[in-house]
Design a protein around this motif. Structure first.
Motif, PDB file in Angstrom:
ATOM      1  N   ARG A   2     -19.159 -43.398  28.600  1.00  0.00           N
ATOM      2  CA  ARG A   2     -18.930 -43.063  27.207  1.00  0.00           C
ATOM      3  C   ARG A   2     -19.827 -41.908  26.780  1.00  0.00           C
ATOM      4  O   ARG A   2     -20.743 -41.502  27.482  1.00  0.00           O
ATOM      5  CB  ARG A   2     -19.204 -44.280  26.329  1.00  0.00           C
ATOM      6  N   THR A   3     -19.526 -41.369  25.578  1.00  0.00           N
ATOM      7  CA  THR A   3     -20.263 -40.209  25.092  1.00  0.00           C
ATOM      8  C   THR A   3     -21.739 -40.525  24.931  1.00  0.00           C
ATOM      9  O   THR A   3     -22.594 -39.751  25.333  1.00  0.00           O
ATOM     10  CB  THR A   3     -19.667 -39.744  23.753  1.00  0.00           C
ATOM     11  N   PHE A   4     -22.078 -41.691  24.357  1.00  0.00           N
ATOM     12  CA  PHE A   4     -23.477 -42.084  24.253  1.00  0.00           C
ATOM     13  C   PHE A   4     -23.725 -43.140  25.322  1.00  0.00           C
ATOM     14  O   PHE A   4     -23.490 -44.312  25.128  1.00  0.00           O
ATOM     15  CB  PHE A   4     -23.780 -42.651  22.866  1.00  0.00           C
ATOM     16  N   ILE A 319     -11.075 -45.665  30.678  1.00  0.00           N
ATOM     17  CA  ILE A 319     -11.812 -45.854  29.421  1.00  0.00           C
ATOM     18  C   ILE A 319     -10.888 -45.567  28.236  1.00  0.00           C
ATOM     19  O   ILE A 319      -9.931 -44.793  28.354  1.00  0.00           O
ATOM     20  CB  ILE A 319     -13.047 -44.905  29.384  1.00  0.00           C
ATOM     21  N   ASN A 320     -11.167 -46.204  27.106  1.00  0.00           N
ATOM     22  CA  ASN A 320     -10.604 -45.762  25.830  1.00  0.00           C
ATOM     23  C   ASN A 320     -11.745 -45.559  24.836  1.00  0.00           C
ATOM     24  O   ASN A 320     -12.917 -45.746  25.178  1.00  0.00           O
ATOM     25  CB  ASN A 320      -9.518 -46.715  25.307  1.00  0.00           C
ATOM     26  N   ASP A 321     -11.437 -45.156  23.625  1.00  0.00           N
ATOM     27  CA  ASP A 321     -12.479 -44.783  22.679  1.00  0.00           C
ATOM     28  C   ASP A 321     -13.007 -46.008  21.930  1.00  0.00           C
ATOM     29  O   ASP A 321     -12.275 -46.971  21.679  1.00  0.00           O
ATOM     30  CB  ASP A 321     -11.967 -43.743  21.684  1.00  0.00           C
ATOM     31  N   ASP A 328     -13.775 -54.853  19.290  1.00  0.00           N
ATOM     32  CA  ASP A 328     -13.369 -55.695  20.405  1.00  0.00           C
ATOM     33  C   ASP A 328     -12.150 -55.174  21.154  1.00  0.00           C
ATOM     34  O   ASP A 328     -11.708 -55.792  22.127  1.00  0.00           O
ATOM     35  CB  ASP A 328     -13.120 -57.134  19.942  1.00  0.00           C
ATOM     36  N   ASP A 329     -11.592 -54.015  20.761  1.00  0.00           N
ATOM     37  CA  ASP A 329     -10.481 -53.451  21.515  1.00  0.00           C
ATOM     38  C   ASP A 329     -10.918 -52.293  22.415  1.00  0.00           C
ATOM     39  O   ASP A 329     -10.089 -51.552  22.933  1.00  0.00           O
ATOM     40  CB  ASP A 329      -9.359 -52.996  20.579  1.00  0.00           C
ATOM     41  N   TYR A 330     -12.228 -52.149  22.590  1.00  0.00           N
ATOM     42  CA  TYR A 330     -12.752 -51.149  23.529  1.00  0.00           C
ATOM     43  C   TYR A 330     -12.553 -51.657  24.959  1.00  0.00           C
ATOM     44  O   TYR A 330     -12.573 -52.860  25.225  1.00  0.00           O
ATOM     45  CB  TYR A 330     -14.232 -50.912  23.257  1.00  0.00           C
ATOM     46  N   ALA A 331     -12.382 -50.738  25.912  1.00  0.00           N
ATOM     47  CA  ALA A 331     -12.260 -51.120  27.318  1.00  0.00           C
ATOM     48  C   ALA A 331     -12.780 -49.995  28.207  1.00  0.00           C
ATOM     49  O   ALA A 331     -12.593 -48.811  27.899  1.00  0.00           O
ATOM     50  CB  ALA A 331     -10.810 -51.437  27.667  1.00  0.00           C
ATOM     51  N   SER A 414      -7.487 -43.902  29.493  1.00  0.00           N
ATOM     52  CA  SER A 414      -7.332 -42.710  30.328  1.00  0.00           C
ATOM     53  C   SER A 414      -7.957 -42.981  31.699  1.00  0.00           C
ATOM     54  O   SER A 414      -8.683 -43.955  31.889  1.00  0.00           O
ATOM     55  CB  SER A 414      -8.002 -41.502  29.687  1.00  0.00           C
ATOM     56  N   ILE A 415      -7.652 -42.097  32.658  1.00  0.00           N
ATOM     57  CA  ILE A 415      -8.244 -42.152  34.006  1.00  0.00           C
ATOM     58  C   ILE A 415      -9.169 -40.962  34.142  1.00  0.00           C
ATOM     59  O   ILE A 415      -8.803 -39.831  33.800  1.00  0.00           O
ATOM     60  CB  ILE A 415      -7.152 -42.131  35.084  1.00  0.00           C
ATOM     61  N   ASN A 416     -10.378 -41.194  34.682  1.00  0.00           N
ATOM     62  CA  ASN A 416     -11.429 -40.173  34.669  1.00  0.00           C
ATOM     63  C   ASN A 416     -12.214 -40.124  35.979  1.00  0.00           C
ATOM     64  O   ASN A 416     -12.412 -41.152  36.635  1.00  0.00           O
ATOM     65  CB  ASN A 416     -12.440 -40.475  33.551  1.00  0.00           C
TER      66      ASN A 416
END
Length: 476
Positions: A2-4, A319-321, A328-331, A414-416
């Protein structure tokens, strides 16, 4: 990723498991003297799964031409003899990687008409015409092969005729035979039995769901096909990594290796934020959720140039945002390799981590992870499957970690791939240094849980058909 990015310290909790090795397969070894017949072939063998029991048997092979004439590999058959775990046990073959190309190698299981105490069947390796020929003195190079039970139960191999627990490096091995034009040219079979009809199909059935496959066959970071195929090469600033670092698209490059196109991510620094260059490529669309994700990735322990020691992270992840702290919908589902440690670890470690959510400030995280504290330098097959019950990670066909239903994704991702520096505390040098992470391919099959063998078969099929890109996964 993640960004942070998190700052974490893992507790050291690695348990060593020692398996008692049976000695049946080592008793009464036949002499290799004179094993090569007029055909002039030698089979070399090593195993990367040396336990008395294993999730998969891993006979890695090379075939060498010691004769004076060129040998078409399509005339060669190699036989690995083993004892089935039961009369009804079925087996599946897979090729992880081969210099000659997995698409040019087949594996078929056959039975022996007169079983012995150490063999009642064998795996017969054959080659298509695409494998070419072996010139005098040449060998096939690595053939990283494996097979497993169809039900994925552990298999016993300590009593297998061709198995050598101590063979950690390549060497001539006469308990594996080679046939040239139907005549034994190397090795000794357990009784000299002739082949019979196949008892099992060579691989698991292929997947038929919506699929993304990319062989990364591009000319460079500015190739218009990259964007057309749904990828973005990152150039915007921000985390993770060293404050002040830039993300440089031009450091994402492509080349051909052993007949396959390979993507390279280069990260470099001279010990300051301003001198640090990181790399990332990601899908533009977040449309991936349940199913199978796979990639073949080459991790590096040492820099390509300059002094070693930086706290580097080499990755494959989805990842998603994070819409709000502790949403709770982060993954997020990570493979993260740290060749020089970091996050409180003193040396190389591989993590797989499944994320439910987190809060960046003050830091709080809800996740589950698995880790292995060892070197993973080199090429590795990475697979993660997500269904309605669990997240399961595999490395080189072996289960690495299974995480619970609490961490399943609620939204697409997304795939990263990226390579970045945690900090500049790994060393104090201001000498320039650079690191490479390479990617051979990426695969996603929507809503289907595939075994690592099925992944290998699917990728081999794409390559045999000359398919370098396919995306039938529907947009969300």
């Amino acid at each position: 990723m993640r960004t942070f990015r998190r700052s974490r310290i893992r507790a050291a909790a690695a348990a060593a498991v020692t398996l008692a090795l049976g000695c049946t397969a080592l008793a009464a070894l036949p002499s290799t003297a004179g094993a090569a017949a007029a055909g002039g072939l030698v089979v070399q063998y090593r195993t990367s799964a040396s336990g008395a029991t294993a999730d998969q048997s891993e006979p890695w092979l090379k075939v060498r031409n010691t004769g004076s004439a060129s040998v078409p590999l399509s005339d060669v058959k190699v036989r690995y003899y083993f004892k089935g775990d039961s009369a009804s046990a079925a087996y599946r073959f897979a090729c992880s990687w081969a210099v000659k190309g997995c698409a040019n190698i087949t594996g078929t299981f056959k039975t022996l008409p007169n079983p012995t105490a150490t063999a009642d069947r064998y795996l017969e390796i054959a080659f298509t015409s695409g494998a070419g020929s072996l010139a005098p003195g040449a060998d096939t190079g690595d053939m990283q092969l494996r097979f497993h039970r169809a039900d994925w139960q552990p298999l016993g191999q300590s009593d297998d005729y061709s198995f050598g627990a101590e063979r950690s490096t390549y060497g001539d091995w006469s308990r594996i035979t080679a046939q040239l034009g139907g005549v034994t040219a190397w090795g000794e079979a357990p009784g000299g039995e002739d082949p019979t009809d196949p008892t099992d199909p060579p691989t698991d059935p292929p997947a038929d769901g919506p699929t993304l496959f990319d062989d990364f066959n591009y000319s460079g970071h500015s190739d218009p096909k990259i964007a057309a195929n749904g990828w973005s090469v990152r150039s915007n600033s921000g985390g993770p990594g060293v404050p002040g670092a830039v993300w440089a698209p031009e450091k994402v490059t492509f080349s051909s290796q052993s007949g396959n196109s390979v993507m390279n991510l280069e990260t470099s620094t001279a010990g300051t934020g301003a001198s640090t260059v990181q790399t990332e490529i990601l899908t533009r669309s977040s449309k991936f959720r349940n199913g199978t994700y796979a990639a073949r990735v080459k991790f590096s322990d040492a820099p390509k140039s300059g002094p070693d020691g930086d706290h580097l992270v080499q990755t494959f992840f989805t990842i998603n945002d994070l819409k709000a702290p502790m949403a709770d919908d982060y993954a997020e589902y990570d493979f993260e390799y740290l060749p020089n440690g970091g996050w409180g670890e003193p040396s190389n470690i591989l993590y797989t981590t499944s994320w439910e959510t987190y809060r960046p400030d003050p830091w709080e995280a809800v996740n589950q992870h698995s880790e292995a504290r060892q070197s993973y330098a080199g090429w590795h097959d990475l697979v993660v499957t997500i269904d309605n019950n669990a997240i399961t990670y595999y490395v080189d066909g072996q289960p690495f970690g299974t995480h619970g239903a609490a961490y399943l994704p609620e939204r697409p991702m997304s795939i990263n791939f990226n390579q970045w520096l945690i900090d500049l505390a790994g060393q104090s040098s201001t000498a320039p240094r650079s690191y490479d992470q390479q990617v051979d391919y990426v695969l996603h099959v929507k809503d289907q849980v595939l075994s690592p063998a099925q992944v290998s078969a699917l990728v081999s099929g794409y390559r045999a058909a000359g398919t370098t890109f396919q995306d039938t996964v529907p947009a969300v």
